[in-house]
Scaffold this motif. Structure first.
Motif, PDB file in Angstrom:
ATOM      1  N   ASN A 135      57.021  29.935 124.760  1.00  0.00           N
ATOM      2  CA  ASN A 135      56.466  31.159 124.176  1.00  0.00           C
ATOM      3  C   ASN A 135      56.983  32.320 125.025  1.00  0.00           C
ATOM      4  O   ASN A 135      56.338  32.753 125.967  1.00  0.00           O
TER       5      ASN A 135
ATOM      6  N   THR B  64      57.849  31.953 115.378  1.00  0.00           N
ATOM      7  CA  THR B  64      57.108  32.674 116.429  1.00  0.00           C
ATOM      8  C   THR B  64      58.004  33.464 117.366  1.00  0.00           C
ATOM      9  O   THR B  64      57.571  34.466 117.946  1.00  0.00           O
TER      10      THR B  64
ATOM     11  N   GLN C   6      49.331  29.952 118.676  1.00  0.00           N
ATOM     12  CA  GLN C   6      49.985  29.631 119.948  1.00  0.00           C
ATOM     13  C   GLN C   6      48.954  29.219 120.997  1.00  0.00           C
ATOM     14  O   GLN C   6      49.181  28.292 121.783  1.00  0.00           O
TER      15      GLN C   6
END
Length: 699
Positions: free
Chosen positions: A67, A208, A236
């Motif tokens: 991420n 994402t 997430q």
């Protein structure tokens, strides 16, 4: 077995020893460059494996997860998704720290879900007994669906076994640890139906992370599969929770810690090194020792290099046939290159100390410590990393600001980082300090020259902080960041890592500066050896007519002719043109030429003067330092390099932006010429004013 190459990606959290593993596998067989289109550093090494197999080892930037929150981290994701990239890995090595296995395994499970053969490398295994840690390797391998290499990059054990695992990577399961649909069953089932031939977790990363390497049009994923920013963040977070639930279950049986046998010295040491008073005292004592040592330890090798190049220049002049080529070699190339190689000892010692501080884990404490000061000036501890790395070079330091998410904070850090004293300033500082500051001791232990060097470093850092404060008040850009820094364990620096870092950084400095200096030395020699008009061509007759019946030794006569020709050469005319602007600072036209030419790279300053003085008729046998010390102002009879002019020069180089490459990288990072031009005007103007005031007060 047939010769073949395996692409191996080294992935891991910061401070897991990933670079140490890279060095163990590759040694000095490394290349450093940038990723295409961006300035994030790329390190590739080459490794020989068992059975005549070779591997390309790619050391990826440290990341905590997939991420991404910075450009560095995004590099990892883009490579892992792009199968068309020539460096796309055949096998991934996820390097973890045995003491932080739980946190490190989050990234491992994400990489595993990309269905790339992945080896779990558990590093720092030599600390297991000390920390009371035991691992059930067969259990962990079974439940994490991988092969584990238990290694110590410090002690060097486990590396052979790791190489064997890399060779047999095709036998390692590529099955994911976690089913991606557990994040949101309904959402992922609809994704699977829409794209049955695509890997679910890769689709999730494309959505994402706003990247596209699946040969799909983004329009195909948009619409029913695109969610709001808040919904994506919620998913997430859910993904992270699910992964940690899985990791906790595995580690219940796979890892045991007996705190009764652990001996933790770290917390006690941290209380001292990050203390609000003693932490700063210790830091400044360490700085003081570093700069004292740089001057003390480098004297002998520097004198040797200086005298060697002076002798080489004389040897070339005496041995080669008389002519322009011999003059170029003896008066241009050799003095110019000697002017940079003389500083290798000091630069190597500087990188040595920086490497030791980083390897030991102390540098992270400095970042934490300085965060308290940084906040008062509109920055955070994250800005300390570029400012400290700026002591090596401003260019990678400005690149390092990419880890700062807040644009205002990042922009201010980019603009003030060039004030930090870089290694290119060190040659200028070293030669001027040696000329104008006495080699004496204060209180019997403090070397005055080393103390001056330390004060110049502190002056540069102080100016960077002060400028940041002013810019923070002026710039009306809103933003807030939170400072997070990981405190790695203290450890004795690995000799191999330190040595490789010192060698690679010194090589980069010498090769980078050497190419510029060689080119500039040739240009300067030409400009100093030729000139327009009768004054240059008839120099010998003019000098003879001036001295008339006065008998002079041949050497003195030759020097007078050479000096007169130099003044009337192309470079002499250029220098004389700018002399009125720089004479109030205590500089003559020769120093002016050196300042202008050093805009290509600051370290060119000394090489330029070495070339000019060699062409000007100085004895080739003389060292650069002696030539500069003997330079006299013909009008006043005073030494050019006296205390007043020396301090003026030191202050000018402390503040001036004498680096074209820094301007270029600032433009690239800010995507505008407005900031680098403003940076150049302010820093150069400020340097001129400070140098002017200093000289006028001290003369």
């Amino acid at each position: 077995m047939i010769n073949t190459n395996i692409n191996v990606a080294l992935i891991g959290n910061p401070n897991t020893g990933k670079t140490s593993v890279f060095n163990q596998l590759t040694g000095l067989n490394q290349q450093v460059g940038n990723y295409p289109g961006i300035t994030v550093e790329k390190k590739i090494g080459f490794c020989k494996l068992p059975h005549n197999i070779k591997a390309n080892i790619l050391d990826l930037p440290g990341t905590y997860s997939l991420n991404a929150s910075s450009i560095d981290e995004n590099v990892v994701i883009e490579l892992m998704l792009n199968k068309n990239d020539k460096l796309y890995p055949d096998v991934a090595l996820v390097v973890t720290d045995v003491e932080n296995l739980k946190r490190n395994l989050l990234l491992f499970t994400q990489i595993k879900d990309l269905e790339i053969p992945t080896i779990l490398v558990i590093n720092m295994a030599d600390r297991m007994e000390h920390k009371g840690i035991t691992l059930n390797i067969p259990y962990l391998e079974e439940h994490l669906k991988t092969k584990i290499a238990l290694i110590s990059s410090r002690k060097g054990f486990g590396i052979t076994e790791l190489k064997e695992l890399i060779v047999t990577y095709k036998t390692i399961s590529s099955e994911p640890c976690l089913n991606a649909s557990v994040i949101d069953t309904e959402y992922f089932n609809s994704l699977r139906k829409a794209f049955p031939n695509q890997l679910l977790y890769k689709l999730w990363l494309v959505i994402t992370q706003d990247v596209n390497f699946l040969n799909l049009e983004r329009k195909e994923i948009q619409g029913s599969f695109t969610k709001s920013h808040s919904d994506l963040k919620r998913l997430q977070q859910k993904e992270t929770i699910k992964r940690y639930q899985f990791i906790n279950e595995v580690l219940k049986e796979g890892l045991k810690v007996d705190t009764t046998v652990a001996k933790d010295f770290r917390s006690k040491l941290d209380r001292v090194l990050t203390h609000k008073v003693w932490g700063y005292v210790i830091f400044f004592v360490i700085l003081f020792v570093i700069f004292q040592s740089i001057f003390e330890w480098s004297k002998i090798p520097m004198d040797f290099i200086d005298s060697t190049f002076a002798s080489l220049s004389t040897l070339a002049n005496d041995s080669l046939p008389a002519g322009a080529l011999t003059n170029l070699i003896s008066q241009g190339i050799i003095p110019g290159i000697g002017g940079i190689l003389i500083f290798i000892p000091q630069i190597a010692f500087l990188f040595l100390f920086i490497s030791i501080l980083e390897e030991s884990g102390y540098m992270s404490r400095v970042v934490f410590l300085m965060d308290k000061i940084m906040r008062k000036f509109g920055l955070s501890g994250k800005s300390v990393v570029p400012l400290i790395s700026g002591t090596a070079c401003a260019i990678p330091a400005i690149m390092a600001t990419r880890n700062i998410e807040n644009w205002k904070e990042r922009l201010i850090t980019i603009l003030v980082t060039p004030f930090t004293t870089c290694s290119a300033r060190l040659p200028v500082y070293a030669i001027i300090i040696a000329l104008v500051i006495p080699d004496e001791r204060v209180l019997g232990i403090l070397n005055l020259q080393g103390l001056t060097l330390m004060l110049l470093y502190l002056l540069g850092f102080g100016m960077a902080i002060l400028s940041a404060y002013v810019l923070n008040k002026i710039m009306k850009i809103k933003g807030k960041t939170f400072f997070v820094v990981e405190m790695p364990n203290y450890k004795l620096p690995m000799f191999k890592n330190v040595a490789i870092n010192v060698i690679e950084k010194t090589k980069a400095f010498v090769y980078g500066a050497g190419k510029i200096i060689l080119a500039i030395s040739i240009i300067l020699w030409f400009l100093a050896s030729y000139g327009p008009g009768k004054k240059f061509k008839n120099a010998e007759q003019i000098i003879q007519s001036k001295i008339e019946n006065t008998a002079l030794p041949q050497q003195e006569l030759d020097n007078k002719i050479a000096s007169y020709k130099l003044e009337n050469s192309y470079i002499g005319i250029m220098g004389k043109t700018i002399e009125p602007a720089i004479s109030p600072l205590g500089y003559d036209w020769k120093i002016g030429i050196a300042i202008i030419s050093s805009f290509a790279a600051r370290e060119v300053f000394v090489g330029t003067l070495a070339t000019i003085y060699s062409v000007g008729g100085s004895d080739n046998e003389d060292t650069i330092k002696n030539k500069m010390a003997a330079e006299i102002n013909p009008e006043t009879g005073d030494k050019i390099f006296n205390f007043a002019s020396g301090i003026s020069l030191l202050l000018f180089y402390a503040f001036a932006l004498q680096c074209a490459s820094t301007l270029a990288i600032t433009k690239k990072e800010t995507n505008s010429w407005k900031w680098p031009v403003g940076q150049l005007i302010f820093m150069s103007g400020f340097a001129y004013v400070v140098a002017l005031i200093a000289y006028q007060i001290l003369k």
